[in-house]
Design a protein around this motif. Sequence first.
Motif, PDB file in Angstrom:
ATOM      1  N   ASP A  13       0.816  -1.228   0.000  1.00  0.00           N
ATOM      2  CA  ASP A  13       0.000   0.000   0.000  1.00  0.00           C
ATOM      3  C   ASP A  13       0.844   1.271   0.000  1.00  0.00           C
ATOM      4  N   GLU A  14       2.015   1.220  -0.551  1.00  0.00           N
ATOM      5  CA  GLU A  14       2.907   2.389  -0.562  1.00  0.00           C
ATOM      6  C   GLU A  14       2.502   3.406  -1.620  1.00  0.00           C
ATOM      7  N   GLY A  15       1.690   2.946  -2.594  1.00  0.00           N
ATOM      8  CA  GLY A  15       1.311   3.842  -3.696  1.00  0.00           C
ATOM      9  C   GLY A  15       2.004   3.440  -4.998  1.00  0.00           C
ATOM     10  N   LYS A  16       2.237   2.120  -5.147  1.00  0.00           N
ATOM     11  CA  LYS A  16       2.911   1.638  -6.363  1.00  0.00           C
ATOM     12  C   LYS A  16       2.059   1.886  -7.604  1.00  0.00           C
ATOM     13  N   GLY A  17       0.733   1.645  -7.445  1.00  0.00           N
ATOM     14  CA  GLY A  17      -0.185   1.752  -8.593  1.00  0.00           C
ATOM     15  C   GLY A  17      -0.092   3.111  -9.245  1.00  0.00           C
ATOM     16  N   ALA A  39      -4.811  -7.649  -3.200  1.00  0.00           N
ATOM     17  CA  ALA A  39      -4.401  -6.299  -2.811  1.00  0.00           C
ATOM     18  C   ALA A  39      -5.063  -5.310  -3.746  1.00  0.00           C
ATOM     19  N   GLY A  40      -4.903  -4.050  -3.456  1.00  0.00           N
ATOM     20  CA  GLY A  40      -5.523  -3.058  -4.330  1.00  0.00           C
ATOM     21  C   GLY A  40      -4.550  -1.971  -4.687  1.00  0.00           C
ATOM     22  N   HIS A  41      -4.444  -1.687  -5.959  1.00  0.00           N
ATOM     23  CA  HIS A  41      -3.638  -0.557  -6.417  1.00  0.00           C
ATOM     24  C   HIS A  41      -4.609   0.538  -6.818  1.00  0.00           C
ATOM     25  N   THR A  42      -4.545   1.673  -6.112  1.00  0.00           N
ATOM     26  CA  THR A  42      -5.471   2.749  -6.424  1.00  0.00           C
ATOM     27  C   THR A  42      -4.857   3.662  -7.469  1.00  0.00           C
ATOM     28  N   VAL A  43      -5.612   3.891  -8.522  1.00  0.00           N
ATOM     29  CA  VAL A  43      -5.137   4.751  -9.607  1.00  0.00           C
ATOM     30  C   VAL A  43      -6.208   5.809  -9.879  1.00  0.00           C
ATOM     31  N   ILE A  44      -5.786   7.069  -9.921  1.00  0.00           N
ATOM     32  CA  ILE A  44      -6.716   8.143 -10.262  1.00  0.00           C
ATOM     33  C   ILE A  44      -6.166   8.851 -11.497  1.00  0.00           C
ATOM     34  N   ASN A  45      -6.936   8.850 -12.585  1.00  0.00           N
ATOM     35  CA  ASN A  45      -6.473   9.529 -13.803  1.00  0.00           C
ATOM     36  C   ASN A  45      -7.670  10.076 -14.563  1.00  0.00           C
ATOM     37  N   PRO A 305      -9.445  -0.895   8.400  1.00  0.00           N
ATOM     38  CA  PRO A 305      -8.547   0.190   8.796  1.00  0.00           C
ATOM     39  C   PRO A 305      -7.118  -0.343   8.827  1.00  0.00           C
ATOM     40  N   ARG A 306      -6.191   0.417   8.216  1.00  0.00           N
ATOM     41  CA  ARG A 306      -4.794  -0.018   8.240  1.00  0.00           C
ATOM     42  C   ARG A 306      -4.162   0.411   9.551  1.00  0.00           C
ATOM     43  N   ARG A 307      -3.230  -0.391  10.046  1.00  0.00           N
ATOM     44  CA  ARG A 307      -2.433   0.016  11.210  1.00  0.00           C
ATOM     45  C   ARG A 307      -1.459   1.090  10.721  1.00  0.00           C
ATOM     46  N   THR A 331       6.026   8.673  -1.150  1.00  0.00           N
ATOM     47  CA  THR A 331       4.633   9.049  -1.424  1.00  0.00           C
ATOM     48  C   THR A 331       3.951   9.644  -0.195  1.00  0.00           C
ATOM     49  N   LYS A 332       2.878  10.340  -0.453  1.00  0.00           N
ATOM     50  CA  LYS A 332       1.957  10.838   0.571  1.00  0.00           C
ATOM     51  C   LYS A 332       2.595  11.803   1.575  1.00  0.00           C
ATOM     52  N   LEU A 333       3.563  12.584   1.082  1.00  0.00           N
ATOM     53  CA  LEU A 333       4.183  13.559   1.968  1.00  0.00           C
ATOM     54  C   LEU A 333       3.147  14.573   2.449  1.00  0.00           C
ATOM     55  N   ASP A 334       2.155  14.872   1.589  1.00  0.00           N
ATOM     56  CA  ASP A 334       1.103  15.844   1.937  1.00  0.00           C
ATOM     57  C   ASP A 334       0.326  15.443   3.189  1.00  0.00           C
ATOM     58  N   VAL A 335       0.237  14.134   3.438  1.00  0.00           N
ATOM     59  CA  VAL A 335      -0.557  13.648   4.570  1.00  0.00           C
ATOM     60  C   VAL A 335       0.015  14.137   5.907  1.00  0.00           C
ATOM     61  N   LEU A 336       1.335  14.375   5.937  1.00  0.00           N
ATOM     62  CA  LEU A 336       1.980  14.760   7.197  1.00  0.00           C
ATOM     63  C   LEU A 336       1.839  16.250   7.509  1.00  0.00           C
ATOM     64  N   VAL A 412       8.708  12.639  -5.319  1.00  0.00           N
ATOM     65  CA  VAL A 412       7.982  12.850  -4.066  1.00  0.00           C
ATOM     66  C   VAL A 412       6.541  13.110  -4.462  1.00  0.00           C
ATOM     67  N   SER A 413       5.587  12.324  -3.947  1.00  0.00           N
ATOM     68  CA  SER A 413       4.199  12.601  -4.323  1.00  0.00           C
ATOM     69  C   SER A 413       3.496  13.352  -3.217  1.00  0.00           C
ATOM     70  N   VAL A 414       2.623  14.277  -3.637  1.00  0.00           N
ATOM     71  CA  VAL A 414       1.968  15.171  -2.680  1.00  0.00           C
ATOM     72  C   VAL A 414       0.450  15.152  -2.845  1.00  0.00           C
ATOM     73  N   GLY A 415      -0.056  14.126  -3.505  1.00  0.00           N
ATOM     74  CA  GLY A 415      -1.496  13.980  -3.703  1.00  0.00           C
ATOM     75  C   GLY A 415      -1.725  12.738  -4.528  1.00  0.00           C
ATOM     76  N   PRO A 416      -2.949  12.187  -4.526  1.00  0.00           N
ATOM     77  CA  PRO A 416      -3.179  10.925  -5.228  1.00  0.00           C
ATOM     78  C   PRO A 416      -3.276  11.045  -6.749  1.00  0.00           C
ATOM     79  N   GLU A 417      -3.501  12.241  -7.278  1.00  0.00           N
ATOM     80  CA  GLU A 417      -3.698  12.398  -8.723  1.00  0.00           C
ATOM     81  C   GLU A 417      -2.379  12.202  -9.475  1.00  0.00           C
TER      82      GLU A 417
HETATM   83  P1  GDP Z   1      -0.397   0.309  -3.788  1.00  0.00           P
HETATM   84  O1  GDP Z   1      -1.055  -0.997  -3.502  1.00  0.00           O
HETATM   85  O2  GDP Z   1       1.038   0.321  -3.406  1.00  0.00           O
HETATM   86  O3  GDP Z   1      -0.621   0.778  -5.193  1.00  0.00           O
HETATM   87  O4  GDP Z   1      -1.056   1.400  -2.830  1.00  0.00           O
HETATM   88  P2  GDP Z   1      -2.622   1.652  -2.549  1.00  0.00           P
HETATM   89  O5  GDP Z   1      -3.290   2.060  -3.793  1.00  0.00           O
HETATM   90  O6  GDP Z   1      -3.212   0.545  -1.783  1.00  0.00           O
HETATM   91  O7  GDP Z   1      -2.508   2.846  -1.512  1.00  0.00           O
HETATM   92  C1  GDP Z   1      -2.082   4.080  -1.813  1.00  0.00           C
HETATM   93  C2  GDP Z   1      -3.221   5.052  -1.512  1.00  0.00           C
HETATM   94  O8  GDP Z   1      -2.697   6.337  -1.339  1.00  0.00           O
HETATM   95  C3  GDP Z   1      -4.243   5.173  -2.619  1.00  0.00           C
HETATM   96  O9  GDP Z   1      -5.504   5.470  -2.086  1.00  0.00           O
HETATM   97  C4  GDP Z   1      -3.714   6.359  -3.437  1.00  0.00           C
HETATM   98  O10 GDP Z   1      -4.721   7.044  -4.177  1.00  0.00           O
HETATM   99  C5  GDP Z   1      -3.189   7.215  -2.343  1.00  0.00           C
HETATM  100  N1  GDP Z   1      -2.052   8.039  -2.700  1.00  0.00           N
HETATM  101  C6  GDP Z   1      -0.973   7.697  -3.445  1.00  0.00           C
HETATM  102  N2  GDP Z   1      -0.079   8.692  -3.452  1.00  0.00           N
HETATM  103  C7  GDP Z   1      -0.584   9.690  -2.681  1.00  0.00           C
HETATM  104  C8  GDP Z   1      -0.094  10.967  -2.266  1.00  0.00           C
HETATM  105  O11 GDP Z   1       0.996  11.398  -2.608  1.00  0.00           O
HETATM  106  N3  GDP Z   1      -0.889  11.681  -1.428  1.00  0.00           N
HETATM  107  C9  GDP Z   1      -2.108  11.238  -0.993  1.00  0.00           C
HETATM  108  N4  GDP Z   1      -2.806  12.004  -0.174  1.00  0.00           N
HETATM  109  N5  GDP Z   1      -2.591  10.044  -1.369  1.00  0.00           N
HETATM  110  C10 GDP Z   1      -1.838   9.271  -2.199  1.00  0.00           C
END
Ligand code: GDP
Length: 429
Positions: A13-17, A39-45, A305-307, A331-336, A412-417
């Motif tokens: 769940d690191e954001g590979k997708g 597992a699930g890879h979340t992709v937004i495009n 819920p993830r730990r 990834t997800k630096l924006d979350v912090l 460095v990613s700062v959002g899911p898009e």
């Molecule tokens: P994967 O299995 O490694 O592809 O990861 P997941 O898709 O399970 O989890 C990553 C989650 O974080 C997804 O919901 C993405 O849309 C989201 N995501 C990825 N990169 C970022 C980012 O930089 N910022 C935020 N806020 N969300 C992100």
Amino acid sequence: MKNCAIVGINWGDEGKGRMVDLMTEKFDVVVRFQGGGNAGHTVINEHGKFALHLLPSGIFRKGTVNILGNGVALDPQNLLKEMQEVIDQGVPLTPENLKISDRASLLLPWHRDLDELEEQRLADKKFGSTKQGIAPFYSDKYQKKTVLAGELFYPEELKAHLADLMEWKNLTLTKVYGAEPYTMEMLEEWIDNYCEQIKPFVCDTGAFLKDAQSAGKSILFEAQLGSLRDLDYGIHPYTTSSNTTAAYAPIGSGLPSAKVDDIVGVVKAYSTCVGEGPFVCEMFGEEAEELRKAGNEYGAKTGRPRRVGPIDLVATRYGIEVQGATEITLTKLDVLSYMDKIPVCSHYTVNGEQTDRFPFPVLLNSAKPVIEYMDGWKTDISGVRRFEDLPVAAQEYVLYVEKEIGCPITYVSVGPERESIIVRKKEQA
Ligand code: GDP
């Protein structure tokens, strides 16, 4: 052109997708080489938001060929469902842009049953399986008790093969678990309803990849989960049942001679872990709830819920070593951004001794995190596209992590898009 693998450095769940989706622009072929639909890879495009489970994340790019390699757990039923969802959102899937290896083993209907039955038997000692049949599938694959997707082209031989497997599997189902046995009618129904529909996509993907390689095409290998879930190098026995490491990519993809030139390791700016098992840096209570909410840390497949915890430098260094990562996406630096102080797990103590080496799995239970704090930035960074435009504290956080893990952070990613990404030049990293 060079081949590349995109792999998880931590617990998944690191954001590979999103990285595969971004990087496929530069690649001709994308291959999923291990794992299943667990597992699930979340992709937004531009097509919308997708939670991909088995389909390669390059499926959205015109002209990119996507392959499900021989190393995956191919569940025809779930794959069809996922394909339909993607098609319904306007993404075409044809035998031209999706190819299934004829050497991929099929996840059989009883694998899901066995997963469920075993978790029930284990009761409070359960492993937190997603109950998609992945562990029973891989166990059977190594016992040579599965059928290959290519057998669909030989219906008589396939039925005879399945009848033999069923006779063997019914012994376990009925005598060990007291469950109902399978019949050939049930299996024929499964073939007609699901397998026949994936058959047009099944081909000799090994030959395809060999030709692609000879023609100078570039291949992107897409992994599922992360280093710490690797069957051989992960937190045994709380691993997955396949190898999540880049070293397995050539074998699981169908091109055993492939050279993986670049290995992009994906690391989250904090830690998450789904399911049971040791998670040394885990946060609890309100602090954890706040981070979980900020990062929307709920499983793409299960909604669990993830730990959560701070970035774990000990585990991350180990994960990088195991993958042989040549560069890192953070990834997800924006979350912090909401935090006053950013916690970092810099070391562990094991039996009273401080260490920065990742311990043998048994010792993980007694390992304790050593937490240090960095300054927070308390600013919305989701619109930032250049490293130098990040607040100084955010730059310092990235640079500190980079120094500690000993591998260049190039994205460095700062959002899911797709576009919410900062690309750092290699010389900057
Ligand atoms: P994967 O299995 O490694 O592809 O990861 P997941 O898709 O399970 O989890 C990553 C989650 O974080 C997804 O919901 C993405 O849309 C989201 N995501 C990825 N990169 C970022 C980012 O930089 N910022 C935020 N806020 N969300 C992100």
